[in-house]
Design an enzyme around this catalytic site. Structure first.
Site, PDB file in Angstrom:
ATOM      1  N   ASP A  16       0.836  -1.285  -0.193  1.00  0.00           N
ATOM      2  CA  ASP A  16      -0.094   0.048   0.206  1.00  0.00           C
ATOM      3  C   ASP A  16       0.770   1.116   0.091  1.00  0.00           C
ATOM      4  OD1 ASP A  16      -2.621   1.696   0.695  1.00  0.00           O
ATOM      5  OD2 ASP A  16      -1.299   2.206   2.134  1.00  0.00           O
ATOM      6  N   ASP A 115      -3.260   2.418  -5.854  1.00  0.00           N
ATOM      7  CA  ASP A 115      -2.379   2.518  -4.804  1.00  0.00           C
ATOM      8  C   ASP A 115      -1.871   1.021  -3.892  1.00  0.00           C
ATOM      9  OD1 ASP A 115      -4.662   2.645  -3.577  1.00  0.00           O
ATOM     10  OD2 ASP A 115      -4.113   4.442  -2.102  1.00  0.00           O
ATOM     11  N   GLU A 116      -2.697   0.170  -4.488  1.00  0.00           N
ATOM     12  CA  GLU A 116      -2.433  -0.936  -3.565  1.00  0.00           C
ATOM     13  C   GLU A 116      -2.353  -2.298  -4.542  1.00  0.00           C
ATOM     14  OE1 GLU A 116      -5.161  -3.205  -0.050  1.00  0.00           O
ATOM     15  OE2 GLU A 116      -4.871  -0.901  -0.217  1.00  0.00           O
TER      16      GLU A 116
END
Length: 419
Positions: A16, A115-116
């Site tokens: 993350d 974002d992950e």
């Protein structure tokens, strides 16, 4: 008790990027993402504009987080307010994914969001070291090359890696959980909404059943959970034991796929006809997303949130239809029915909808009372091809040219925000 020896024993990393949009903007402005006070807002000119991301110190010291409003940001000279640069964020996200390719093949990477990501490193341990060693290498690469902070959770399956990330690694930087940690770490979690996959609505229902911790959920009668929640009850039970059989590339909650959209409106909408215009635009987009995956759905969910000026509130309801659909007007008719039934005449600020109970859209049940059903379905795919070639604004419904329409404005955005 669960026999963990029969469960997946993989080495999965869940990576993350911390406050990704805010961190990217901070680096672009020559600031330290972890030390600066920065907020990314949709539109600096509107006081009611939503905060899309906030740096860690903004969250910790001022309580400003994603979903806050611009007018809530204190007038402090240390705080920097910027607008999003979505195209740049997407490009950086792509470059970060290239870092993962140094350690594993593309088949071992699942991009969960901008974002992950999940990475299965089982086949790379002989080359690079154990999962924790690989995690540190990736973390160091990202921080050295992009100056961006990240956190990494490690687990034997996708769910455990995600839970480890959310519940421990985001504070520690890198953490690893095994099945032996389920009872000592996962079962202690309370409130239940702290656990991935449990929202406020489900939490409230579980609380009403006397379940307040993940441990209580794991020890609850499985048949009763299935009776109350259906398939989801089964998933809740086994997730409480840390069990997940999903493979890389598949959704974590198998069978819970849906296509949806939620839109915070640019202004308050008070007229029913104007609200209906936006509903139709959103139905068009949701239907298009389903068609892009060649899917159709039987359950249509719709809801609105009222303006805070009228003390908030709203509703979210679902209806299941006989035949699965991805036709815009079919979805619109159901949303309209739910709107007319539950709308209280208040000022609307947010609209949400989704189609679930998904099936493949390769067959069509002929209906003697709707001889044009095949044409309506195929028309949607034709419109999609035109938009795919000439842009999403190349073919719009008439409502998009009214004062209430938002599609023309949103067509200029990247990921729903300024590029």
């Amino acid at each position: 008790m669960v026999d963990y020896s029969k469960m997946p024993q993989n080495q999965i990393l869940c990576i993350d990027m911390k406050s990704f949009y805010a961190s990217c903007s901070a680096v672009m402005d020559g600031l330290d993402p972890l030390e600066c006070y920065l907020a990314v807002v949709g539109d600096k000119k509107r006081e009611g504009s939503i905060v899309l991301a906030a740096s860690p110190r903004m969250k910790k010291e001022f309580g400003i987080k994603t979903g806050s409003r611009k007018f809530e940001i204190p007038k402090d000279p240390r705080i920097k307010i910027v607008e999003p640069k979505m195209a740049t964020y997407m490009r950086i996200s792509t470059e970060i994914t290239r870092v993962f390719h140094r350690y594993v093949p593309k088949e071992a990477i699942h991009t969960y969001s901008v974002d992950e990501s999940f990475i299965k490193v089982d086949g790379a341990v002989k080359l690079w070291g154990d999962a924790k060693t690989i995690a540190w290498k990736i973390k160091d690469d990202i921080e050295r090359e992009f100056q961006l902070p990240c956190a990494i959770g490690i687990g034997p399956n996708l769910l455990m890696a995600k839970l480890c990330l959310d519940l421990e690694a985001k504070k520690a930087g890198i953490s690893e959980w095994g099945y032996e940690d389920v009872q000592t770490k996962l079962w202690e979690v309370s409130p239940l909404s702290e656990m991935w996959g449990i929202g406020r609505r489900v939490e409230k229902t579980l609380n009403g059943m006397g379940i307040f911790t993940v441990g209580q959920l794991a020890r609850y009668d499985l048949e009763q959970l299935e009776k109350k929640f259906g398939v989801m009850g089964n998933q809740l039970y086994y997730h409480a034991w840390g069990i997940d059989l999903s493979e890389i590339g598949a959704p974590i909650m198998e069978g819970q796929i849906s296509f949806g959209k939620s839109q915070v409106l640019l202004r308050d909408y008070k007229e029913k006809e104007e609200i209906k215009h936006v509903i139709l635009e959103m139905c068009e987009e949701v239907a298009r997303r389903a068609r892009q995956h060649r899917k159709a759905g039987r359950t249509i969910s719709f809801g609105v949130s009222y303006s805070q000026d009228e003390f908030g509130g709203g509703f979210y309801r679902s209806k299941t239809i006989e035949e699965p659909t991805n036709v815009t007007m079919d979805i619109y008719q159901v949303c309209l029915e739910l709107f007319e039934k539950f709308y209280e005449g208040k000022t609307v600020r947010k609209i949400s909808m989704a189609i679930g109970n998904i099936v493949d859209d390769y067959e069509l049940q002929l209906n003697l009372f709707d001889e044009n059903s095949w044409k309506k379905r195929e028309l949607g795919y034709v419109v999609d091809r035109i938009r795919g070639r000439f842009g999403s604004a190349s073919l719009l419904r008439a409502v998009s040219y009214t004062a209430a329409g938002t599609a023309r404005h949103r067509a200029k955005l990247v990921g729903g925000h300024k590029g």
